[in-house]
Design a protein around this motif. Structure first.
Motif, PDB file in Angstrom:
ATOM      1  N   PRO A  70     101.635  11.683 120.023  1.00  0.00           N
ATOM      2  CA  PRO A  70     100.235  11.764 119.251  1.00  0.00           C
ATOM      3  C   PRO A  70     100.893  12.946 117.886  1.00  0.00           C
ATOM      4  O   PRO A  70     101.866  13.614 118.085  1.00  0.00           O
ATOM      5  CB  PRO A  70      99.416  12.570 120.035  1.00  0.00           C
ATOM      6  N   ALA A  71     100.422  12.280 116.768  1.00  0.00           N
ATOM      7  CA  ALA A  71     100.604  12.963 115.626  1.00  0.00           C
ATOM      8  C   ALA A  71      99.702  13.149 114.867  1.00  0.00           C
ATOM      9  O   ALA A  71      98.665  12.391 114.681  1.00  0.00           O
ATOM     10  CB  ALA A  71     102.038  12.575 114.734  1.00  0.00           C
ATOM     11  N   LEU A  72      99.763  14.072 113.698  1.00  0.00           N
ATOM     12  CA  LEU A  72      98.806  14.352 112.422  1.00  0.00           C
ATOM     13  C   LEU A  72      99.427  14.328 111.260  1.00  0.00           C
ATOM     14  O   LEU A  72     100.763  14.479 111.213  1.00  0.00           O
ATOM     15  CB  LEU A  72      98.249  15.705 112.701  1.00  0.00           C
ATOM     16  N   TRP A  73      98.885  13.550 110.266  1.00  0.00           N
ATOM     17  CA  TRP A  73      99.410  13.384 109.035  1.00  0.00           C
ATOM     18  C   TRP A  73      98.326  13.218 108.000  1.00  0.00           C
ATOM     19  O   TRP A  73      97.105  13.141 108.503  1.00  0.00           O
ATOM     20  CB  TRP A  73     100.510  12.147 108.911  1.00  0.00           C
ATOM     21  N   GLU A  74      98.587  13.261 106.652  1.00  0.00           N
ATOM     22  CA  GLU A  74      97.717  13.295 105.513  1.00  0.00           C
ATOM     23  C   GLU A  74      98.197  12.128 104.682  1.00  0.00           C
ATOM     24  O   GLU A  74      99.142  12.269 103.964  1.00  0.00           O
ATOM     25  CB  GLU A  74      97.632  14.600 104.689  1.00  0.00           C
TER      26      GLU A  74
ATOM     27  N   GLY B  54      95.007  13.996 100.938  1.00  0.00           N
ATOM     28  CA  GLY B  54      94.172  14.855 101.620  1.00  0.00           C
ATOM     29  C   GLY B  54      93.358  14.350 102.688  1.00  0.00           C
ATOM     30  O   GLY B  54      92.631  15.167 103.547  1.00  0.00           O
ATOM     31  N   VAL B  55      93.602  13.106 103.140  1.00  0.00           N
ATOM     32  CA  VAL B  55      92.746  12.533 104.191  1.00  0.00           C
ATOM     33  C   VAL B  55      93.635  12.597 105.571  1.00  0.00           C
ATOM     34  O   VAL B  55      94.743  12.234 105.472  1.00  0.00           O
ATOM     35  CB  VAL B  55      92.411  10.908 103.986  1.00  0.00           C
ATOM     36  N   ARG B  56      93.134  13.371 106.447  1.00  0.00           N
ATOM     37  CA  ARG B  56      93.774  13.589 107.850  1.00  0.00           C
ATOM     38  C   ARG B  56      93.642  12.454 108.751  1.00  0.00           C
ATOM     39  O   ARG B  56      92.436  11.978 108.970  1.00  0.00           O
ATOM     40  CB  ARG B  56      93.231  15.021 108.277  1.00  0.00           C
ATOM     41  N   ARG B  57      94.620  12.212 109.135  1.00  0.00           N
ATOM     42  CA  ARG B  57      94.797  10.983 110.233  1.00  0.00           C
ATOM     43  C   ARG B  57      95.427  11.101 111.450  1.00  0.00           C
ATOM     44  O   ARG B  57      96.484  12.375 111.544  1.00  0.00           O
ATOM     45  CB  ARG B  57      95.537   9.856 109.487  1.00  0.00           C
ATOM     46  N   THR B  58      95.101  10.744 112.348  1.00  0.00           N
ATOM     47  CA  THR B  58      95.849  10.963 113.777  1.00  0.00           C
ATOM     48  C   THR B  58      96.312   9.670 114.303  1.00  0.00           C
ATOM     49  O   THR B  58      95.633   8.722 114.401  1.00  0.00           O
ATOM     50  CB  THR B  58      95.023  11.971 114.822  1.00  0.00           C
ATOM     51  N   GLY B  59      97.429   9.739 115.443  1.00  0.00           N
ATOM     52  CA  GLY B  59      97.462   8.467 115.858  1.00  0.00           C
ATOM     53  C   GLY B  59      98.839   8.558 116.805  1.00  0.00           C
ATOM     54  O   GLY B  59      99.477   9.833 116.715  1.00  0.00           O
TER      55      GLY B  59
ATOM     56  N   VAL C 294     106.554   8.978 109.354  1.00  0.00           N
ATOM     57  CA  VAL C 294     105.719   7.946 109.863  1.00  0.00           C
ATOM     58  C   VAL C 294     105.749   6.951 108.725  1.00  0.00           C
ATOM     59  O   VAL C 294     105.404   7.162 107.496  1.00  0.00           O
ATOM     60  CB  VAL C 294     104.482   8.305 110.544  1.00  0.00           C
ATOM     61  N   THR C 295     105.606   5.668 109.208  1.00  0.00           N
ATOM     62  CA  THR C 295     105.393   4.550 108.178  1.00  0.00           C
ATOM     63  C   THR C 295     103.669   4.264 108.251  1.00  0.00           C
ATOM     64  O   THR C 295     103.147   4.012 109.355  1.00  0.00           O
ATOM     65  CB  THR C 295     106.082   3.160 108.460  1.00  0.00           C
ATOM     66  N   VAL C 296     103.013   4.113 107.114  1.00  0.00           N
ATOM     67  CA  VAL C 296     101.699   3.887 107.196  1.00  0.00           C
ATOM     68  C   VAL C 296     101.476   2.792 105.994  1.00  0.00           C
ATOM     69  O   VAL C 296     102.102   2.606 104.949  1.00  0.00           O
ATOM     70  CB  VAL C 296     100.996   5.240 106.748  1.00  0.00           C
ATOM     71  N   ASP C 297     100.099   2.372 106.134  1.00  0.00           N
ATOM     72  CA  ASP C 297      99.638   1.215 105.264  1.00  0.00           C
ATOM     73  C   ASP C 297      98.996   1.997 104.023  1.00  0.00           C
ATOM     74  O   ASP C 297      98.898   3.160 104.101  1.00  0.00           O
ATOM     75  CB  ASP C 297      99.042   0.112 106.055  1.00  0.00           C
ATOM     76  N   ASP C 298      98.232   1.227 103.104  1.00  0.00           N
ATOM     77  CA  ASP C 298      97.770   1.695 102.088  1.00  0.00           C
ATOM     78  C   ASP C 298      96.568   2.503 102.676  1.00  0.00           C
ATOM     79  O   ASP C 298      96.069   3.385 102.084  1.00  0.00           O
ATOM     80  CB  ASP C 298      97.236   0.585 101.210  1.00  0.00           C
ATOM     81  N   SER C 299      95.839   2.325 103.835  1.00  0.00           N
ATOM     82  CA  SER C 299      94.701   3.068 104.169  1.00  0.00           C
ATOM     83  C   SER C 299      95.186   4.308 105.085  1.00  0.00           C
ATOM     84  O   SER C 299      94.351   4.978 105.312  1.00  0.00           O
ATOM     85  CB  SER C 299      93.767   2.183 105.019  1.00  0.00           C
ATOM     86  N   GLY C 300      96.388   4.399 105.274  1.00  0.00           N
ATOM     87  CA  GLY C 300      96.895   5.475 106.050  1.00  0.00           C
ATOM     88  C   GLY C 300      97.139   5.406 107.333  1.00  0.00           C
ATOM     89  O   GLY C 300      97.376   6.328 108.101  1.00  0.00           O
ATOM     90  N   THR C 301      96.723   4.111 108.019  1.00  0.00           N
ATOM     91  CA  THR C 301      97.055   3.885 109.286  1.00  0.00           C
ATOM     92  C   THR C 301      98.701   3.504 109.659  1.00  0.00           C
ATOM     93  O   THR C 301      99.178   2.981 108.872  1.00  0.00           O
ATOM     94  CB  THR C 301      96.379   2.657 109.701  1.00  0.00           C
TER      95      THR C 301
END
Length: 174
Positions: free
Chosen positions: A63-67, A71-76, A92-99
């Motif tokens: 599990p990890a936490l990134w922004e 400024g939008v905090r995401r976890t996954g 971490v590789t994320v898409d345009d929405s931060g997922t």
């Protein structure tokens, strides 16, 4: 048969080329929408289940936490090197929405997919051609055997010395 094998090879090569081009364009478009961000693991890495394992022996999940976006905090749950402790910074590789998403495919992934698709196409064309040849051969053999049967009906009475059907008793027709 050589024509069928040549055609199969040609079709397989064309299919592999098409799949390579399609895969490369798709991954380029996908890569343009992906972003690398730094995440912090919130727990130690653990072995992924058999259903989610990516095949890499030295990889685990945590599990990890990134922004992202700003400024939008995401976890996954993300893929990390095996043995990654809690609180470690990972990319971490994320898409345009931060997922979090899987990384873009490498050229070796595209090549493997292209070769597999080309081989499958060549095999399908070869099998279809062989099936058509077998059906044609069976049809020709059937016609040949029918013609042979008709000819044998005419020749057999003379060859064996039996009287012809149209001959009656007391005739010397052979």
């Amino acid at each position: 048969m050589l024509v069928i094998l040549t055609l199969a090879l040609l079709c397989g090569t064309i299919a592999a080329g098409y799949l390579w081009d399609f895969g490369a364009r798709t991954e380029r478009a996908r890569a343009a929408q992906l972003h690398q961000v730094t995440a912090t693991t919130t727990e130690a890495a653990r072995e992924p289940s058999a259903l989610t394992r990516s095949g890499a022996a030295n990889r685990a999940i945590a599990p990890a936490l990134w922004e992202y976006p700003d400024g939008v905090r995401r976890t996954g749950t993300v893929e990390v090197p095996a043995g990654t402790p809690r609180g470690r910074a990972v990319t971490v590789t994320v898409d345009d929405s931060g997922t979090a998403v899987r990384r873009a495919g490498s050229s070796s992934d595209i090549m493997l997919t292209s070769l597999a698709g080309g081989a499958a196409t060549a095999g399908a064309v070869a099998a279809t051609g062989a099936g058509v040849l077998a059906l044609l051969r069976r049809r020709v053999d059937g016609r040949t055997l029918a013609a042979l049967e008709r000819e044998w009906e005419q020749v057999e009475p003379v060859w064996s010395g039996r009287l012809r059907r149209e001959s009656g008793p007391g005739t010397d027709d052979v």
